[in-house]
Motif scaffolding. Structure first.
Motif, PDB file in Angstrom:
ATOM      1  N   HIS A 396      -2.348  -3.303  10.152  1.00 40.35           N
ATOM      2  CA  HIS A 396      -2.216  -4.038   8.906  1.00 40.35           C
ATOM      3  C   HIS A 396      -0.876  -4.763   8.885  1.00 40.35           C
ATOM      4  O   HIS A 396       0.183  -4.150   9.046  1.00 40.35           O
ATOM      5  CB  HIS A 396      -2.301  -3.107   7.694  1.00 40.35           C
ATOM      6  N   ALA A 398       1.552  -7.010   6.505  1.00 45.29           N
ATOM      7  CA  ALA A 398       1.837  -7.429   5.129  1.00 45.29           C
ATOM      8  C   ALA A 398       2.983  -8.430   5.166  1.00 45.29           C
ATOM      9  O   ALA A 398       3.995  -8.218   5.847  1.00 45.29           O
ATOM     10  CB  ALA A 398       2.218  -6.225   4.272  1.00 45.29           C
ATOM     11  N   GLU A 510       1.201   3.316   6.126  1.00 44.80           N
ATOM     12  CA  GLU A 510       0.741   3.322   4.732  1.00 44.80           C
ATOM     13  C   GLU A 510       1.886   3.003   3.780  1.00 44.80           C
ATOM     14  O   GLU A 510       1.736   2.236   2.832  1.00 44.80           O
ATOM     15  CB  GLU A 510       0.140   4.691   4.405  1.00 44.80           C
ATOM     16  N   ARG A 513       2.924  -0.730   3.877  1.00 44.76           N
ATOM     17  CA  ARG A 513       1.963  -1.754   3.442  1.00 44.76           C
ATOM     18  C   ARG A 513       2.427  -2.518   2.202  1.00 44.76           C
ATOM     19  O   ARG A 513       2.399  -3.752   2.191  1.00 44.76           O
ATOM     20  CB  ARG A 513       0.598  -1.093   3.202  1.00 44.76           C
ATOM     21  N   PRO A 514       2.889  -1.874   1.131  1.00 47.67           N
ATOM     22  CA  PRO A 514       3.321  -2.645  -0.045  1.00 47.67           C
ATOM     23  C   PRO A 514       4.794  -3.067   0.003  1.00 47.67           C
ATOM     24  O   PRO A 514       5.301  -3.650  -0.953  1.00 47.67           O
ATOM     25  CB  PRO A 514       3.093  -1.664  -1.198  1.00 47.67           C
ATOM     26  N   PRO A 680      -0.224  -3.099  -9.804  1.00 47.58           N
ATOM     27  CA  PRO A 680      -0.676  -1.747  -9.448  1.00 47.58           C
ATOM     28  C   PRO A 680      -0.263  -1.307  -8.052  1.00 47.58           C
ATOM     29  O   PRO A 680       0.044  -0.142  -7.825  1.00 47.58           O
ATOM     30  CB  PRO A 680      -2.200  -1.844  -9.572  1.00 47.58           C
ATOM     31  N   GLU A 681      -0.220  -2.261  -7.086  1.00 48.67           N
ATOM     32  CA  GLU A 681       0.106  -1.871  -5.715  1.00 48.67           C
ATOM     33  C   GLU A 681       1.575  -1.462  -5.546  1.00 48.67           C
ATOM     34  O   GLU A 681       1.953  -0.928  -4.507  1.00 48.67           O
ATOM     35  CB  GLU A 681      -0.228  -3.003  -4.742  1.00 48.67           C
ATOM     36  N   LEU A 682       2.374  -1.707  -6.589  1.00 45.88           N
ATOM     37  CA  LEU A 682       3.781  -1.349  -6.519  1.00 45.88           C
ATOM     38  C   LEU A 682       4.094  -0.069  -7.276  1.00 45.88           C
ATOM     39  O   LEU A 682       5.261   0.302  -7.420  1.00 45.88           O
ATOM     40  CB  LEU A 682       4.656  -2.487  -7.071  1.00 45.88           C
ATOM     41  N   ARG A 683       3.080   0.646  -7.726  1.00 47.87           N
ATOM     42  CA  ARG A 683       3.301   1.830  -8.558  1.00 47.87           C
ATOM     43  C   ARG A 683       4.091   2.923  -7.841  1.00 47.87           C
ATOM     44  O   ARG A 683       4.692   3.774  -8.497  1.00 47.87           O
ATOM     45  CB  ARG A 683       1.955   2.408  -8.993  1.00 47.87           C
ATOM     46  N   ARG A 684       4.130   2.876  -6.518  1.00 45.72           N
ATOM     47  CA  ARG A 684       4.814   3.965  -5.818  1.00 45.72           C
ATOM     48  C   ARG A 684       6.306   4.007  -6.126  1.00 45.72           C
ATOM     49  O   ARG A 684       6.950   5.040  -5.944  1.00 45.72           O
ATOM     50  CB  ARG A 684       4.574   3.876  -4.321  1.00 45.72           C
TER      51      ARG A 684
END
Length: 792
Positions: A396, A398, A510, A513-514, A680-684
């Motif tokens: 992947h 990004a 993983e 990825r963001p 949402p993909e940045l919630r971590r």
């Protein structure tokens, strides 16, 4: 004459070139005539006789003469020869591939630069082994020349035997690549390393309240311990003999020895122990004993409470840290004064301490001697990263906003390299369009990818493409590389599965990825804030990330370190951000002391001409003010320790900072005010904590983690009293409060006390993984509270 070799050493830039009799025969005659050069036996030669000597060497195909310079000044003379043909032809120990060396360092005209001879010898032996391709370096000093023999021993030479030569009795000695790599593993540099690490351990363990030194008056303190009995495997458990004697009715118990450490120290704010390193002594049952950092850990084990099954691992990290310290001391490095004008890469390579608070801070378990020499940042060696083709179906990529894959590839590799890699794939019957291009550390390929992922390589989901065409240089974080020849290119961060400072240094596909999206979000927030812009606070965006997940380890039920061994990210270079007259230095450099104990921060202040107060105000405005503002205005916290911050300098004064390692370290310490504020993909990055813990983003990470050490350096050097240091810190915080009155509320940075979060305690609890990256807040360990040095 173009230099044959260049070597950056503690004394400056060392170059070696072929010797030319004109114009250098005259100064060489002066050098040979000096009393310090008496062992050469050429004191009475005229200039014409020196020229004749040089002409004879030039006419002999088995000898060469070389001129050495330091920062372009001629300072040493070298003769190399084939010992199987010249001087030692009848000596059975010499063999083809040996190169003999005679070295003359120019006698001092005035004060000799400390460490010059050692630095020159290291450069010359490296030149002979690497540049001339010698199997061994051979020397034959007069056995009476104790000074030269000591220098040879320091460089790693082994004495084979003594032999009679026409004009002397000589100590035939050799140096190989292995000898050279282990030259620091000798008593003097290791004793320096033990003393430094014992001092640091006593200071930091006392700071974290694992130790409570008793005051004896006049700034003298003592720690008394009951040492654990030594376990000798050959003798049986707890020191019992290997063959037990006949039982006796009433065995006499072996008394436990008492160990005492005594030292002079000043106790400064934040319970900082400024220990005089030279004053530290150790006694065992009242008798003087050498300082030994490994023995100290064992002696302290009842207090440190390292889990027994992890004690050996922690000791191994301490041992590796000792080896690194000994190597850095043996190698030397630029002085702090020289570093005031050095470039960013030179400053990075010159750092010796590692993390200022952790005791075991340079484990690098997995690196051998050759690998440390090739890849450790302090050696400053060029590194060519390896590249793999990773099948797109199992990887992947990004990309940050506005960046496309083709542009990214061209910018980082160039068209010629891209075509070479594509040709390699086509030559194996593979379509280049089916693959991403993944950089890999050479160590990682050799020890992990080619073994742990052998099946993936065999089925050609991973394809080795070879080295890239540009030379990189490792930064202090070990696995991040800059490109000195193309400074505008991105920094490259790769996975490196060595154990270092409480973590296996992997990269999770993983987790990566963001990362570019997180960086874009933080960059937009920082760029839009006028307070941060005025302070010249910027972030280095991680613009691209790539991870491979086609391996079997990603299909197991439980996560494992093997899932973090094939990923990379590309981070912006700070060089394009610079204005004319500005330069860069890792902020870790502000806590650096050189081999002679001189602090770089002190040297910078003196070179700046603005005075300590003005210099510190500028630094706090560039560093502390933005960190405070990000926390109070945006609930945003970084990990702003010295290696994560790059300082922008103008005339030796910090005028701005650049924050890096955003994707892995940034945290939003409160829930977003609206659902649309954070995709949402940045919630971590969201990690809500209460206001008391929020404040630790400044108290622990800045006050305790950075400023405590800088305040001590400036106070000990009598540059700035620590009371005034902390008044200026309070002034910086108060000025921000006056200008932003609505922000200073629940998070009180002028509170009387704050929670004492301890770093070494984390590593002592589990040296394999100090914290759970997914729940860092719950992993913290506290030791009560600390008085706030800027309390009202």
């Amino acid at each position: 004459m173009t230099a044959v070799t260049e070597h950056r050493a503690s004394c400056g830039l060392v170059t070696i070139e072929p010797f030319e009799a004109h114009p250098h025969a005259v100064p060489l005659r002066r050098w040979l005539s000096h009393p310090a050069s008496s062992w050469w036996g050429m004191a009475g030669l005229s200039t014409d006789e020196v020229r004749a000597h040089l002409a004879a060497i030039e006419a002999d195909p088995h000898q060469r003469a070389w001129l050495g310079r330091v920062d372009d000044e001629p300072l040493f003379y070298v003769e190399t020869y084939d010992p199987t043909r010249v001087l030692l032809a009848e000596v059975p120990e010499v063999r083809p591939g040996d190169v003999g060396v005679h070295l003359l360092v120019a006698p001092p005209v005035e004060r000799r630069v400390h460490g010059l001879t050692s630095a020159v010898m290291a450069a010359v032996t490296g030149f002979v082994l690497d540049g001339l391709g010698a199997t061994r370096v051979v020397v034959e000093p007069d056995v009476r020349n104790a000074a030269v023999r000591a220098k040879n021993d320091e460089a790693g030479f082994r004495v084979l035997r003594e032999l009679e030569l026409p004009e002397k009795r000589a100590a035939l000695s050799v140096l190989t690549h292995d000898d050279r790599a282990a030259a620091h593993l000798t008593p003097e540099p290791m004793a320096v390393a033990h003393r430094h690490l014992v001092t640091k351990a006593l200071a930091e363990f006392s700071h974290e309240r694992l130790l409570a030194p008793a005051g004896l008056g006049d700034d003298v303190y003592e720690v008394v311990l009951a040492a654990l009995p030594r376990h000798d495997a050959a003798a049986g458990p707890a020191g019992a003999p290997a063959v037990a004697p006949a039982p006796t009715p009433t065995p006499t118990p072996t008394p436990t020895p008492t160990v005492a450490y005594r030292f002079r120290a000043r106790r400064l704010a934040l319970e900082h122990w400024a220990i005089d390193e030279a004053s530290v002594t150790r006694t065992v049952d009242g008798r003087p004993a050498p300082l030994d950092a490994l023995e100290l850990v064992v002696e302290l084990q009842p207090l440190l409470a390292v889990p027994e099954h992890l004690l050996a691992t922690y000791l191994e990290e301490v041992s590796a840290t000792l080896a690194g310290l000994a190597h850095k001391h043996h190698r030397g490095g630029p002085s702090s004064e020289q570093l005031t004008t050095a470039d960013h890469a030179t400053i990075e390579a010159a750092m010796t301490e590692g993390h200022p608070s952790f005791v075991a801070n340079a484990g690098r378990i997995g690196f051998g001697l050759d690998e440390s020499r090739a890849y450790a940042p302090e050696n400053g060696e060029p590194v060519r990263l390896l590249w793999l083709a990773a099948r797109r179906a199992h990887a992947h990529l990004a990309l940050g906003r506005g960046l496309d894959e083709a542009a990214h590839r061209r910018a980082e590799l160039g068209d010629e390299t891209l075509e070479r890699f594509a040709a390699t794939l086509r030559g194996r019957g593979l379509d280049p369009d089916d693959f991403h291009l993944l950089p890999v550390h050479p160590w990682q390929w050799q020890h992990r990818v080619a073994v742990t992922f052998a099946a993936d390589v065999a089925r050609r989901d991973l394809v080795l493409l070879g080295e890239g065409d540009v030379e990189h240089r490792a930064q202090q974080s070990i696995r991040t590389f800059s490109t000195p020849t193309h400074p505008e290119r991105s920094y490259v961060k790769v996975a490196l599965a060595i154990q270092n400072m409480g973590f296996l240094r992997g990269l999770s596909p993983e987790y990566m990825r963001p990362t570019p999206a997180i960086n874009d979000w933080v960059h937009d927030l920082v760029s839009a804030d006028p307070t941060l812009r005025e302070a010249r606070f910027r972030v280095l965006r991680e613009r691209a990330s790539l991870g491979y997940t086609g391996d079997v380890y990603h299909r197991t039920a439980t996560a494992s370190p093997q899932r973090k061994m094939l990923a990379a990210l590309w981070r912006e270079s700070p060089v394009p951000l610079l204005a004319p007259g500005e330069r860069l230095a890792t902020m870790a450099a502000l806590l650096h002391r050189d081999r002679d104990g001189h602090a770089l921060a002190t040297a910078m202040i003196r070179a700046s001409g603005v005075g300590a107060e003005g210099w510190l105000r500028s630094y706090l405005h560039a560093y502390l003010r933005p960190v405070v503002h990000c926390l109070l205005a945006h609930d945003l916290a970084f990990m702003p320790h010295g290696e994560n911050v790059i300082t922008v300098l103008r005339d030796h004064v910090p005028t701005g900072v650049v924050m890096k390692d955003i994707g892995e370290e940034v945290a939003l310490l409160a829930e977003p005010s609206s659902p649309d504020e954070l995709p949402p993909e940045l919630r971590r990055v969201v990690s809500p904590v209460d206001d008391r813990e929020k404040a630790l983003a400044v108290f622990t990470d800045v006050f305790d983690g950075v400023l405590r050490h800088l305040a001590a350096i400036l106070d000990v050097d009598r540059v700035l009293p620590e009371a005034l240091f902390w008044r200026l810190v309070a002034e910086c915080v108060d000025r921000h409060a006056v200008e932003h009155p609505g922000l200073h509320g629940a998070v009180d940075l002028r509170a009387a006390r704050f929670d004492h979060s301890c770093l070494n305690r984390l590593q002592l609890r589990d040296t394999r993984q100090m914290v759970d990256l997914g729940a860092q807040s719950s992993s913290l360990i506290y030791a009560g509270t600390l008085p706030n040095p800027i309390a009202r």
